[in-house]
Motif scaffolding. Structure first.
Motif, PDB file in Angstrom:
ATOM      1  N   PRO A 197      29.022  27.225  64.220  1.00 31.32           N
ATOM      2  CA  PRO A 197      29.709  27.740  65.422  1.00 31.32           C
ATOM      3  C   PRO A 197      29.034  28.972  66.027  1.00 31.32           C
ATOM      4  O   PRO A 197      28.318  29.692  65.326  1.00 31.32           O
ATOM      5  N   ARG A 198      29.239  29.139  67.323  1.00 29.23           N
ATOM      6  CA  ARG A 198      28.753  30.344  68.030  1.00 29.23           C
ATOM      7  C   ARG A 198      30.008  31.141  68.387  1.00 29.23           C
ATOM      8  O   ARG A 198      30.599  30.947  69.472  1.00 29.23           O
ATOM      9  N   PRO A 199      30.461  32.049  67.496  1.00 25.31           N
ATOM     10  CA  PRO A 199      31.760  32.713  67.708  1.00 25.31           C
ATOM     11  C   PRO A 199      31.809  33.538  68.996  1.00 25.31           C
ATOM     12  O   PRO A 199      30.846  34.198  69.350  1.00 25.31           O
ATOM     13  N   MET A 200      32.936  33.417  69.679  1.00 27.21           N
ATOM     14  CA  MET A 200      33.242  34.167  70.913  1.00 27.21           C
ATOM     15  C   MET A 200      32.314  33.824  72.077  1.00 27.21           C
ATOM     16  O   MET A 200      32.229  34.577  73.050  1.00 27.21           O
ATOM     17  N   ILE A 245      23.964  33.399  69.702  1.00 29.36           N
ATOM     18  CA  ILE A 245      25.120  34.151  70.211  1.00 29.36           C
ATOM     19  C   ILE A 245      24.688  35.553  70.667  1.00 29.36           C
ATOM     20  O   ILE A 245      25.189  36.066  71.668  1.00 29.36           O
ATOM     21  N   LEU A 246      23.712  36.139  69.960  1.00 31.59           N
ATOM     22  CA  LEU A 246      23.210  37.455  70.405  1.00 31.59           C
ATOM     23  C   LEU A 246      22.645  37.350  71.819  1.00 31.59           C
ATOM     24  O   LEU A 246      22.899  38.198  72.675  1.00 31.59           O
ATOM     25  N   LEU A 247      21.901  36.270  72.061  1.00 34.60           N
ATOM     26  CA  LEU A 247      21.244  36.158  73.376  1.00 34.60           C
ATOM     27  C   LEU A 247      22.192  35.665  74.472  1.00 34.60           C
ATOM     28  O   LEU A 247      22.025  36.034  75.637  1.00 34.60           O
ATOM     29  N   ILE A 248      23.192  34.880  74.095  1.00 35.91           N
ATOM     30  CA  ILE A 248      24.185  34.451  75.099  1.00 35.91           C
ATOM     31  C   ILE A 248      24.870  35.684  75.699  1.00 35.91           C
ATOM     32  O   ILE A 248      25.012  35.837  76.915  1.00 35.91           O
ATOM     33  N   LYS A 249      25.274  36.607  74.823  1.00 32.16           N
ATOM     34  CA  LYS A 249      25.974  37.815  75.291  1.00 32.16           C
ATOM     35  C   LYS A 249      25.014  38.765  76.021  1.00 32.16           C
ATOM     36  O   LYS A 249      25.384  39.414  76.998  1.00 32.16           O
ATOM     37  N   THR A 250      23.780  38.823  75.518  1.00 23.86           N
ATOM     38  CA  THR A 250      22.789  39.698  76.172  1.00 23.86           C
ATOM     39  C   THR A 250      22.519  39.219  77.595  1.00 23.86           C
ATOM     40  O   THR A 250      22.394  40.017  78.535  1.00 23.86           O
TER      41      THR A 250
END
Ligand code: KG4
Ligand code: ZN
Length: 337
Positions: A197-200, A245-250
């Protein structure tokens, strides 16, 4: 102008001298890995004792190596965030040295030093930028406006990315310190039917959560007998999920601000997949640049403290002589020394 930098926020004793004209003159690091390895993690009391044992020896070593004594113009030390006992060793020494040599002493925010560490080697890095700060204790997205002015746009609600790397690699039986080992194993992994999963991912805010992903991964590890290839596949699926997930939010943060400069800093910024995918994203989507430090400047070191000290010295921002530590010092409060 020469700055002596002292870093003792956690389990690395780092000292360095940065010269505003010549750049980094010397950088020495003592890593306490062998002390903590048998406990599978850092023991704060042992960490501070080791700093106390090693710090004077290291400072003597660098001063002898480059043969200087009196030409230090500023002593910069990590005042926080970090472990109280560890911070006290560096701060006490910095202030004692400053007092005896009659040199100003400047408390430095460890996370600001990480954030600006790519500038040590790359002077084309400029404000404003979006910072992805990923270390053993922090996962933050920062809007960096100028030296000393930062806004935290996103934060981890539970574990930091580095902490999740560390815990999963321990469960996979890899040796401490772990993030790098997990990443090495992940390189041997192949695409499988594992999708983590990719949380949040779909939350509108820029916060992270890694504890659910960690539990999901640890359940798979605990409930199966795994051969080495299966372990590598799990490491890969886990690393893919964290980096994604780090890059989705970035990406959201870059769009929000309309900026096209990204800085990735902190221990996890040494991760090769994160660097590669961030570069692709910045080129393809933002026609912009991503900056990160050489891997020896990604984890804790004295060079980033000395360098940041030199930036503040230029701005004449020098503290009064008092022993100051701030174990919970937020980036948004760096100007409040
Ligand atoms: O910034 P740092 O040295 O210490 C703190 O200020 O916390 O970061 C240490 C963290 C550890 O969690 C370590 O496992 C992680 O950085 N790390 C990595 C890699 N190298 C170090 N995580 C993923 N991939 C790497 N290559
Ligand atoms: Zn750090």
């Amino acid at each position: 102008m020469k700055v002596l930098g002292i870093e003792t926020s956690c389990d690395d004793t780092g000292v360095a001298i940065y010269d505003s004209m010549q750049g980094l003159l010397i950088n020495e690091l003592y890593n306490q890995k062998k002390i903590h390895v048998r406990y599978g993690g850092i023991v704060p009391e042992l960490a501070s004792r080791e700093h106390a044992k090693k710090i004077i020896f290291l400072i003597n070593k660098i001063l002898k190596k480059i043969n200087i004594k009196k030409e230090i113009d500023l002593i910069a030390y990590t005042a926080g965030p970090g472990l109280v006992g560890s911070l006290l060793v560096g701060s006490t020494l910095a202030c004692s040295l400053g007092f005896s040599l009659d040199v100003p002493v400047l408390p430095i925010n460890h996370m600001e030093a990480h954030l600006l560490s790519p500038m040590i080697e790359n002077k084309s890095m400029k404000f404003p930028f979006i910072g992805l700060l990923v270390s053993g204790k922090h996962t933050q997205i920062i809007a960096a406006y100028k030296l000393g002015k930062y806004e935290i746009l996103g934060n981890s609600l539970d574990d930091a990315a580095g902490e999740a790397f560390d815990k999963i690699s321990k469960l996979l039986g890899l040796k401490y310190p772990n993030g790098r080992e997990l990443s090495k194993l992940a390189m041997k992994g192949v695409e499988s039917n594992l999708y983590f999963p990719r949380p949040m991912k779909n939350h509108p805010n820029l916060n992270f959560s890694f504890s659910g992903l960690k539990t999901f991964t640890s359940n798979i590890i605990k409930n199966n007998v795994l051969d080495i290839q299966q372990k590598a596949n799990i490491a890969k699926a886990f690393e893919d999920a964290v980096v994604d997930i780090l890059l989705i939010k970035t990406k959201k943060a870059l769009f929000q601000k309309g900026w096209n400069n990204l800085v990735i800093a902190g221990g996890v910024s040494a991760n090769k997949l994160l660097r590669k995918n961030a570069s692709i994203m910045m080129k393809k989507i933002f026609n912009g640049d991503v900056f990160y430090a050489s891997s020896h400047f990604c984890t804790d070191n004295g060079a980033m403290i000395a360098y940041l000290g030199s930036l503040y010295y230029k701005k004449s921002y020098i503290s009064s002589l008092e022993i100051l530590i701030k174990p919970k010092w937020s980036l948004e409060d760096v100007c409040k020394r």
